[in-house]
Design a protein around this motif. Structure first.
Motif, PDB file in Angstrom:
ATOM      1  N   HIS A  59     -33.476   5.178  36.319  1.00 33.84           N
ATOM      2  CA  HIS A  59     -32.208   4.773  36.135  1.00 33.84           C
ATOM      3  C   HIS A  59     -32.358   3.420  35.361  1.00 33.84           C
ATOM      4  CE1 HIS A  59     -27.551   5.055  36.551  1.00 33.84           C
ATOM      5  NE2 HIS A  59     -28.084   3.997  35.903  1.00 33.84           N
ATOM      6  N   HIS A  61     -30.644   0.421  31.691  1.00 34.05           N
ATOM      7  CA  HIS A  61     -29.920   0.302  30.788  1.00 34.05           C
ATOM      8  C   HIS A  61     -30.638  -0.412  29.817  1.00 34.05           C
ATOM      9  CE1 HIS A  61     -26.143   1.942  32.533  1.00 34.05           C
ATOM     10  NE2 HIS A  61     -26.712   1.730  33.482  1.00 34.05           N
ATOM     11  N   HIS A 212     -23.631   8.736  36.118  1.00 28.09           N
ATOM     12  CA  HIS A 212     -23.025   7.711  37.106  1.00 28.09           C
ATOM     13  C   HIS A 212     -22.026   8.358  37.636  1.00 28.09           C
ATOM     14  CE1 HIS A 212     -25.173   4.873  34.096  1.00 28.09           C
ATOM     15  NE2 HIS A 212     -25.011   4.023  34.969  1.00 28.09           N
ATOM     16  N   HIS A 244     -26.367   6.640  41.420  1.00 31.40           N
ATOM     17  CA  HIS A 244     -25.652   5.624  42.299  1.00 31.40           C
ATOM     18  C   HIS A 244     -25.200   6.346  43.601  1.00 31.40           C
ATOM     19  CE1 HIS A 244     -26.069   2.139  39.688  1.00 31.40           C
ATOM     20  NE2 HIS A 244     -25.617   2.867  38.691  1.00 31.40           N
ATOM     21  N   ASP A 311     -31.888  -0.042  37.212  1.00 32.83           N
ATOM     22  CA  ASP A 311     -30.738  -0.094  36.689  1.00 32.83           C
ATOM     23  C   ASP A 311     -30.383  -1.358  35.621  1.00 32.83           C
ATOM     24  OD1 ASP A 311     -28.099   0.542  36.213  1.00 32.83           O
ATOM     25  OD2 ASP A 311     -27.332   0.099  38.089  1.00 32.83           O
TER      26      ASP A 311
HETATM   27 FE   FE2 Z   1     -26.399   2.324  35.778  1.00 28.79          FE
END
Ligand code: FE2
Length: 427
Positions: A59, A61, A212, A244, A311
């Motif tokens: 996970h 970004h 998410h 999450h 993340d």
């Molecule tokens: Fe995220």
């Protein structure tokens, strides 16, 4: 095709020591003691260190990474200020800068032995600049890093005008996975509706889902229940991931005793993001202050596959990080208090094999026939690797050495004693 490679004297994560590993045609041909290679084989001495399959980040970004400080820093440090800040940055993004930052991050990843990343990419932008940029990066890094993309409607697929159309366009362009953010929709009802719509879209297109979900301290944020129920209804078992799930930390224990078996029943996979969860959750608490990470040991005990994600690295939500999945696993074991030997090994699995399963990687692992993808760590076992965030001595993909790092050591000269070397390894 690369020349054959013989890695001598390594230790495997399962504890087998003194193993050789023969690589031919980009795959592991054999593992065992005292192997012989062909005449032209290149031999590398593993010096008894731990050989691990590559790290996998379940996970991330990548569209936001390395943008820290643009256009300003997150003062409160909260999730919501981070989302607002990302909204300020979006109109200023250029494709060139996005590609440059993502590419720089991929370099960091390779050097840290991180060879597969699932990255969410924000689709709440008419121009889909980030989608185009990351598709370009995915293609460029393909020979050495598996980059999987999730169409992520950061501002809510129902709440943000045009988001559903943009998300579909992103999938048409080749994005791999359907994302979502139900807890950010306007109401719980709309959150549930978004889960339903997005799962239907994934079923229609034969794609996996990674949402998410319930990234909140609100114990009544229960979208994961809808996600599980939609998984069941649409026959998506094994293809759906809940990322999450932090509200689970705060939920009533009786409710969780029903919820976890439901997640196991539909083979939902789970991603916790220890560094970010411990940083962003509990921000509205005084004391006692909740940790906020989802219930990792309990999920694992129920047979649910749990991976860990980084993340964020140097972005609107988090100003630290260096693509080091051992740092992620180390934070995970501290937050979840998984400090038993088995618990720590489980956290090592969460950044290797478990996350590989979430990404659906084929040919991953240390066994004959698997791809010759691995990392030689300056440690003797997974627990020592976690303790030291061990140096990545060698990173290999398809039998080709991608990165080498000098061992971590210091030369100390103490008064009245001859100089000697310190490397923090167990004597
Ligand atoms: Fe995220």
């Amino acid at each position: 095709m690369n020349a054959p490679l013989l890695l001598r004297d390594v230790r495997l994560p399962d504890g087998r020591a003194g193993q050789d590993l023969l690589v031919q045609d980009g795959r592991i041909a054999a593992i065992g003691p005292a192997l012989q290679g062909p005449a032209d084989v290149e031999v590398i001495d593993g010096r008894g260190f731990l050989l691990s399959p590559p790290f996998v980040d379940a996970h991330f970004h990548m569209d936001a990474t390395l943008s820290h400080g643009l256009p300003r820093v997150n003062d409160s440090g909260t999730l919501l200020e981070g989302i607002a800040l990302w909204g300020e940055l979006k109109p200023q993004l250029t494709q060139e800068a996005l590609v440059q930052r993502a590419q720089a991050y991929c370099d960091w990843a390779v050097a840290k032995g991180l060879l597969a990343i699932r990255s969410h990419v924000d689709v709440c932008d008419e121009r889909l600049l980030a989608v185009e940029a990351l598709l370009q990066v995915r293609e460029r890094v393909k020979p050495y890093l598996d980059l999987q993309l999730v169409a992520f409607p950061q501002d809510g697929v129902l709440r943000s005008p045009g988001a559903m159309a943009n998300l579909k366009r992103a999938l048409d362009m080749g994005v791999d996975v359907v994302g979502g953010i139900p807890h950010f929709e306007r109401t719980a009802e709309q959150g549930a509706a978004s889960v339903k719509l997005l799962c239907e879209l994934a079923a229609e297109r034969g794609l996996p889902v990674d949402m998410h979900c319930d990234e909140s301290d609100d114990p009544l944020s229960r979208h994961v229940e809808t996600l599980a129920s939609e998984t069941q209804r649409l026959g998506l078992q094994g293809r759906v991931t809940g990322s999450h799930l932090t509200s689970m930390h705060s939920m009533d224990n009786y409710y969780v005793s029903k919820l976890i078996p439901l997640l196991a029943e539909v083979q939902l996979q789970v991603v916790a993001n220890p560094l970010i969860n411990i940083t962003l959750q509990g921000r509205h608490d005084s004391y006692p202050r909740r940790r906020g990470m989802t219930r990792v040991p309990e999920l694992l005990a129920a047979g649910i596959n749990v991976g860990f994600g980084h993340d964020c690295v140097m972005d609107p939500w988090y100003s630290l990080g260096s693509a080091d999945m051992l740092e992620v696993a180390s934070m995970g074991l501290h937050v979840a208090q998984m400090t038993s030997q088995a618990g720590m090994r489980a956290c090592f699995d969460a950044v290797t094999v478990n996350s590989a399963r979430i990404l659906g990687l084929q040919g991953y692992g240390l066994a004959p026939g698997c791809f010759a993808d691995f990392v030689l760590l300056q440690a003797h076992d997974p627990v020592e690797a976690l303790r030291l965030r061990a140096q990545r001595l060698l990173v290999v993909r398809r039998g080709q050495v991608l990165s080498r790092m000098a061992p971590a050591q210091a030369r100390i000269s103490l008064p009245g004693e001859p100089p000697r070397t310190v490397d923090w390894l167990r004597p």
